[in-house]
Design an enzyme around this catalytic site. Structure first.
Site, PDB file in Angstrom:
ATOM      1  N   GLY A 188     -54.740  31.266  90.879  1.00 44.78           N
ATOM      2  CA  GLY A 188     -54.072  32.558  90.886  1.00 44.78           C
ATOM      3  C   GLY A 188     -54.487  33.398  89.688  1.00 44.78           C
ATOM      4  O   GLY A 188     -54.968  34.508  89.834  1.00 44.78           O
ATOM      5  N   GLY A 213     -51.964  27.244  79.015  1.00 39.15           N
ATOM      6  CA  GLY A 213     -52.914  27.763  80.002  1.00 39.15           C
ATOM      7  C   GLY A 213     -53.491  29.111  79.632  1.00 39.15           C
ATOM      8  O   GLY A 213     -54.576  29.470  80.075  1.00 39.15           O
ATOM      9  N   GLU A 214     -52.762  29.876  78.852  1.00 39.16           N
ATOM     10  CA  GLU A 214     -53.278  31.175  78.430  1.00 39.16           C
ATOM     11  C   GLU A 214     -53.772  31.123  76.991  1.00 39.16           C
ATOM     12  O   GLU A 214     -54.674  31.880  76.599  1.00 39.16           O
ATOM     13  CB  GLU A 214     -52.210  32.250  78.629  1.00 39.16           C
ATOM     14  CG  GLU A 214     -51.837  32.329  80.111  1.00 39.16           C
ATOM     15  CD  GLU A 214     -51.053  33.548  80.518  1.00 39.16           C
ATOM     16  OE1 GLU A 214     -50.468  34.218  79.635  1.00 39.16           O
ATOM     17  OE2 GLU A 214     -51.004  33.833  81.732  1.00 39.16           O
ATOM     18  N   ILE A 227     -46.898  18.289  74.090  1.00 42.99           N
ATOM     19  CA  ILE A 227     -47.807  18.390  75.226  1.00 42.99           C
ATOM     20  C   ILE A 227     -47.295  17.423  76.294  1.00 42.99           C
ATOM     21  O   ILE A 227     -47.301  16.210  76.115  1.00 42.99           O
ATOM     22  CB  ILE A 227     -49.253  18.059  74.801  1.00 42.99           C
ATOM     23  CG1 ILE A 227     -49.716  19.030  73.711  1.00 42.99           C
ATOM     24  CG2 ILE A 227     -50.181  18.123  76.019  1.00 42.99           C
ATOM     25  CD1 ILE A 227     -49.677  20.501  74.081  1.00 42.99           C
TER      26      ILE A 227
END
Lengths: 316, 727, 174
Positions: free
Chosen positions: B238, B686-687, B611
């Site tokens: 996405g 993720g970013e 994490i």
């Protein structure tokens, strides 16, 4: 994709006759370019003649020590053939630089010669394009032309021939063999196979309607060091900004052709003769009369630098 | 569960499952092709017909007429839904461009028709029989031309006296950057199967935000959102491009109504770049001034982008208030009105292109100071107060550790401070560094957990997994909290019938959705306690058993029980600047002849709290590094300002990195915890991974060649004539 | 505008060991035959134009893009799709290596990557040269760069390349 009927031909002459006898018929071999274009209705055949059963998938030595490559030999098979690797390495390297493993497994020698341009305006059917629809104009001129041609182009079209294999065939002085619908065969030197666009950019090759490529013949090996350099924005699976096929002999003489710059693999005999003088001399001569756009004028110095790299490699 | 104070010690601090590298629980389905994506769901509705979408051939103007008869008469055609015969559909808060209907055209490839037929081949072929006549309007398509007159998107932020401090400083840089329009180019095209049952609409689709999709579909179609069900269990990528309802879902819904049967629609690849959203191009001007010892005295970041309706641009200044110290500051973000397709969120909106500029500007400043670029960043590490956001303080922040650890692991000491100094054969070699900063927001998130009598647990939430690894971290969280093995947990995602989760966007998904599952599990523990007669909060859950008040139970003893739970986030977080940090390193080789850049090594050292699953978190980071490398080296939607569209609108024309471009990548996660985020003390990555690597590559190219290009992507044509002479 | 009757044809295919005889519109690609007619949806449509590799299947032992091939061109061909390599309970070694090394994220390109990865190791074993093969006449190695070059026709926008290379290396060494 428009509806079409489909048949499998069993001999080259039958295939040629079948295509010539039906309006809108086309040959299909690997289909990797034709189907792509049919989905966009850039190609709209009404009948497909599948040539896969014609037995044209052999590679054999010719009597004069050259090589005859059947039209249906796949890119993979051709690039991997021992004789090609040993004696015509520029061809192996050019083929391996093109497309992807999957496409090379399907793409054929003849089909690759007939690969149509990748100009993005040709691919967008909402854009004017003289090649796609004669007389509609050229959206690429004055548009996004970074990938497009710098020489041999015309007021009607600035697209390039996008392939790699043919650039190597051009330095090897290959000859294209065909059969016409009447069963007559002929040979077309690779230099004459692709046409410059002129004012008929929709006519791309010397083939006549219904004429079928049956093979490609390479003259006897010419020795020398064989190079194919393909320069692109990403490292693989991309069309060339510029490619250079070169065969360089130990005395510095040789042959050179450029891809990604013109409607055909671009080779100029007078430029070949200047190889011992270095890349600058060759490229100046080869690109004499070039008409690049602001977007793609970098291709000429890029061609020079790429060739210089190969000459340096040949000398080392 | 409201999270209204920093997390104290909790069960995750002694975790046995959370925090351990865990192969994805959905992995066996994905590698065997048995995970079902939207267009593939033959089983969900009988009698599915095929829809094919046609896009506008002009960028701005209106449709004079459409000739539909040939399409309607074509073999197999069931229905044709055409813009000229349909009132404009609604827009939701999430959309800027009109999705469908009416004669007005706002951008190229705006959907204007959908042809429904018995087969895909028939629908595609019939769609191409539609002839449309347009009246073309002039439009604004050139950001460079529009920028000078663009208004501020929001009030400029001024602190101290930037101009005076900049003028007075002994060392300064003033640089202007361009970043390109980029396409998400996810591998699964937007796709939807739509089916109506009376007033009820079901969409099997590919969407990152299931509840947003449901709500906005109600607004778009003018129906009660409660009559909309959205199901999106697998999303084939996405990156922000599937945050919102797009034409596939709208056309499928309208076409299914017109056809009176379920219809499936996928956007054909060449339609996607212009029909859907993209990351906006930016122009950025950065001025930084420093004392001779490298302390920043003044920093200004101005940004220009453009969009339809002059709203919702790409704010590349996002990281600048928080990254470096400095008393005198100016932030200004301008937005021009352009008639290109809709610009919208793409992975780390704002920060991703912001780093491509700011982190190169810092490299330039380091050079002007004759200082190591890492040392420059360390010297300007702020104290606990956020430099550009007075009154706010940082939560856990370990940027300096990221940079130092990265330098050591990468062999930074082998970098030549002099550019163009290292040559290996035909290659010039260089190293580059960049800092990474990305906000770590959280969103309310709910889940349902259903205990089975055999001790198995089913988690249900409308959370999505877009490749991020949600299935697995949610299972890990539930297993940890309920004290059962991972194999006893199954996870059902993406269905709007389930409780509303945070969804996947803004790198908030992992931290938020797992906290929501934790909240549900805490409620389930209480419910089990109530049923079996103990206090669920003080009982010990482990090994599939429960120890409480001297008693011992098997977890299945409670029988079937279900509990919902939601995490929500309290006001206290507003005092904090919660973010994730990274040190990004790259080594490149630039071909001295052709200028081609080869990335030889990449390293990211990340500080993102706990994490949850190092295996999949690492994948998130390396994937983002790939996308950032793409932005730096090759990705650009080319604008044709005459026709107003992105010319290279397929995956051959829009080049993204391939295998050959990407070397082995290293990722290191610092062992940190951020108690301000959530009970998980975890932040997204993720970013973070796309904030900085591209700048590190750009800085490495400079270090290799001595040529500074500030216009992305850094393709060879932009610097070929500055490379060393060859002969 | 009625299509002539002969635009439909019967096609016989062997897919993952099972024989199928299907009547198809001649326009049907091998990809759509698998996905829409045989409901073998493991093979993905990412671009439908040979630009992404998600549709990669193995035909008569060689990988191809099934989107750029008509089903009627594949009479009597043997086709292996991702479903034919392994199942969730009985993974092919390459599938297992992808799980172990997290050689995917969203999973959409994954079946194509795996079909290619299996084929690439075969191509190296068979000595097919690639763009990065220095010595065209010497033995081929399953080096990192060889694998990366040969896998480049399979785009992964999630960017799992580094992990895929590790999964392949493990299988190549086994």
């Amino acid at each position: 994709m428009r509806s079409f009927t489909y048949e499998r031909a069993s001999t080259p002459a039958q295939a040629a006759a079948s295509v010539s006898s039906r309006q809108g018929a086309k040959f299909i071999a690997g289909g990797t370019n034709l189907l792509d274009l049919m989905k966009l209705e850039i190609e709209t055949p009404t009948h497909l003649v599948d040539v896969q059963d014609l037995g044209l998938d052999q590679i054999e030595r010719t009597e004069d020590g050259g090589l005859r490559i059947g039209a249906l030999v796949t890119n993979t098979a051709l690039s991997a053939h021992d004789a090609v690797r040993n004696d015509y390495a520029v061809l192996t390297r050019a083929i391996a630089a093109g497309a992807s493993g999957q496409l090379r497994n399907k793409a054929t020698t003849a089909g690759n010669l007939l690969q149509r341009t990748r100009c993005p305006y040709f691919y967008d059917t909402d854009m004017p394009c003289n090649k796609r629809k004669a007389g509609t104009g050229c959206a690429a001129i004055g548009g996004f032309s970074r990938q497009l041609g710098v020489i041999g182009i015309s007021e009607a079209c600035i697209a390039t021939y996008p392939g790699d294999m043919a650039v190597a065939l051009r330095v090897l002085d290959a000859v294209v063999e065909t059969v016409r619908p009447d069963g007559e065969t002929r040979v077309i030197p690779i230099a004459d196979f692709h046409r410059l666009w002129g004012d008929t950019p929709h006519i791309e090759t010397a083939l006549e309607p219904g004429e079928l490529i049956t093979g490609v013949t390479l003259p006897r090996p010419i020795g020398g060091q064989h190079f194919y350099q393909k320069v692109r924005d990403r490292r693989s699976y991309a069309f060339a900004l510029v490619s250079v096929a070169a065969v360089i002999q130990s005395d510095g003489s040789g042959r050179v052709a450029f891809g990604g710059v013109a409607p055909k693999p671009w080779r100029v005999a007078e430029a070949d003769a200047l190889l011992p003088n270095g890349a600058k001399a060759v490229v100046e001569r080869a690109f004499q009369g070039a008409k690049p756009t602001e977007d793609n004028k970098f291709k000429i110095p890029l061609a020079e630098r790429a060739l210089a790299g190969l000459i340096a490699q040949a000398r080392s | 569960m409201e999270f209204n104070a920093p997390a104290g010690r909790n069960l995750f601090d002694d975790a046995k499952i959370v925090g351990k590298s865990t192969p994805r629980i959905d992995g066996p389905l994905k590698v065997t092709g048995t995970a079902p994506y939207a267009y593939e769901r033959h089983d969900v509705a009988d009698n599915q017909a095929y829809g094919y979408v046609i896009g506008s051939a002009i960028a701005k103007g209106r449709i004079r007429s459409m000739s539909l008869d040939d399409a309607r008469r074509a073999p197999g055609v069931i229905a044709v839904v055409a813009a000229t015969e349909t009132d404009p559909v609604g827009t939701s808060d999430y959309n800027n461009a009109p999705l469908f209907g009416g004669r007005e055209i706002a951008h190229y490839h705006q959907a204007i028709a959908c042809v429904v037929a018995q087969t895909f081949e028939q629908a595609r072929s019939a769609a191409m029989l539609i002839r449309t006549d347009y009246e073309r309007d002039e439009g604004a398509f050139d950001l460079e031309a529009a920028a000078p007159d663009a208004p501020l998107a929001s009030k400029a932020h001024k602190q101290g006296d930037f101009d005076a401090a900049f003028d007075a400083a002994p060392v300064k840089i003033d640089s202007r950057f361009h970043t390109a329009d980029e396409s998400h180019a996810m591998m699964e095209p937007h796709a939807t199967i739509a089916a109506w049952e009376g007033p009820k609409l079901t969409l099997w689709t590919s969407n990152q935000m299931v509840n947003w999709a449901k709500e906005s579909m109600g607004e778009i179609l003018g129906i009660d959102a409660e009559n909309v069900r959205v199901d999106s269990p697998y999303v084939g990528g996405g990156f922000g491009g599937k945050l919102f309802i797009r034409a596939d879902a709208v056309m499928a819904a309208l076409a299914a109504r017109a056809a009176g049967r379920p219809v499936k629609v996928t956007l054909q690849r060449p339609l996607i770049p212009n029909n859907t959203t993209h990351r906006h191009a930016t122009i950025q001007r950065i001025r930084i001034a420093a004392s001779r010892d490298g302390h920043i005295s003044a920093i200004a970041h101005e940004n220009w982008s453009g969009n339809l309706n002059g709203t919702n641009g790409e704010n590349a200044t996002a990281q600048t208030p928080s990254l470096y110290a400095g008393p005198n500051r100016l932030i200004a973000n301008y937005i021009a009105t352009l008639d290109l397709p809709e610009g919208n969120a793409m992975r780390a909106p704002g920060e991703a292109p912001g780093h491509l500029a700011l982190e190169v500007a810092m490299d330039e400043l380091a050079e002007a100071l004759e200082m190591d670029p890492i040392e420059l960043r360390v010297r300007n590490e702020p104290d606990s107060a956020v430099p550009g956001r007075p009154g706010r303080k940082f939560s856990d922040r370990n940027l300096v550790r990221c940079l130092h650890e990265g330098a050591e692991r990468f062999g930074w000491d082998k970098r030549s401070a002099t550019p163009g100094a290292i040559r290996e054969g035909r290659y010039l070699i260089g190293m580059g560094v960049a800092a990474g900063y990305r906000g770590a927001p959280t969103m309310a998130s709910a889940a349902r957990v259903r205990l089975q009598s055999d001790g198995r647990l089913i988690v249900e939430t409308d959370m999505t997994d877009i490749g991020t690894g949600s299935y697995t971290i949610i299972a890990q969280t539930a297993a940890e909290t309920m004290g059962i093995p991972l194999e006893k947990v199954s996870v059902e995602l993406g269905d709007s019938l389930y409780p509303v989760a945070a969804g996947s966007g803004g790198q908030w998904g992992a931290a938020s959705s797992t906290a929501g599952v934790y909240a549900a599990c805490v409620n389930l523990r209480r419910a089990i306690g109530e049923k079996l007669g103990f206090d669920g909060d003080s009982a010990t859950f482990g090994g599939g058993r429960i120890e409480a008040g001297g008693q011992s139970f098997a977890i299945g003893d409670a029988g079937e029980l279900s509990a919902d739970g939601e995490i929500s986030f309290g006001e206290f977080k507003k005092e904090y600047n919660v973010a994730s940090y990274a040190g990004h390193f790259a080594e490149v080789a630039v071909d001295i002849y052709t200028g081609e850049t080869r990335i030889r090594r990449m390293l990211a050292v990340c500080d993102a709290g706990r994490i949850l699953n190092p295996l999949s978190a690492r994948s998130q980071v390396i994937g983002a590094m790939v996308m950032s490398a793409g932005a730096a080296l090759m990705e650009e939607l080319a604008v044709d300002p005459r026709f107003g569209f992105f010319v290279n609108h397929d995956l051959a024309g829009y080049e993204v990195p391939v295998h050959a471009d990407i070397p082995h990548q290293e990722v290191v996660f610092l062992e940190t915890l951020d108690p301000i985020v959530s009970p998980m003390k975890a932040k997204g990555v993720g970013e973070l991974g796309i904030c900085g690597p591209g700048a590190a590559v750009a800085n490495a190219i400079y270090n290799a060649t001595g040529i500074r290009v500030r216009e992305y992507p850094l393709t060879l044509d932009k610097y070929l004539d500055h490379l060393p002479e060859i002969n | 505008m009625t299509a002539p009757a002969d635009t439909r044809m019967s096609v016989q295919l062997t897919v993952n060991g099972s024989e199928h005889a299907i009547e198809l519109d001649t326009r049907t690609t091998l990809l759509d035959t698998l996905r829409e007619h045989l409901k073998l949806t493991g093979t993905k449509k990412g671009c439908d134009h040979g630009q992404c590799g998600a549709c990669t299947v193995i035909v008569n032992g060689e990988r191809i893009n099934s989107c750029l091939s008509l089903a009627v061109q594949h009479q009597e061909d043997e086709i292996t799709t991702i479903e034919g390599l392994g199942t969730p309970d009985n993974l092919h070694p390459m599938q297992a290596a992808f799980v172990k090394h997290d050689g995917y994220q969203c999973g959409y390109c994954t079946p194509g990557q795996i079909c290619s990865a299996v084929s690439v190791l075969n191509e190296i074993r068979k000595g097919v040269p690639s763009h990065v093969t220095d010595d065209l006449t010497g033995p081929m190695q399953a080096s990192n760069m060889e694998m990366r070059e040969r896998m480049s026709g399979n785009i992964c926008r999630c960017g799992a390349y580094s992990n895929i290379a590790e999964a392949m290396a493990e299988v190549a060494e086994a």
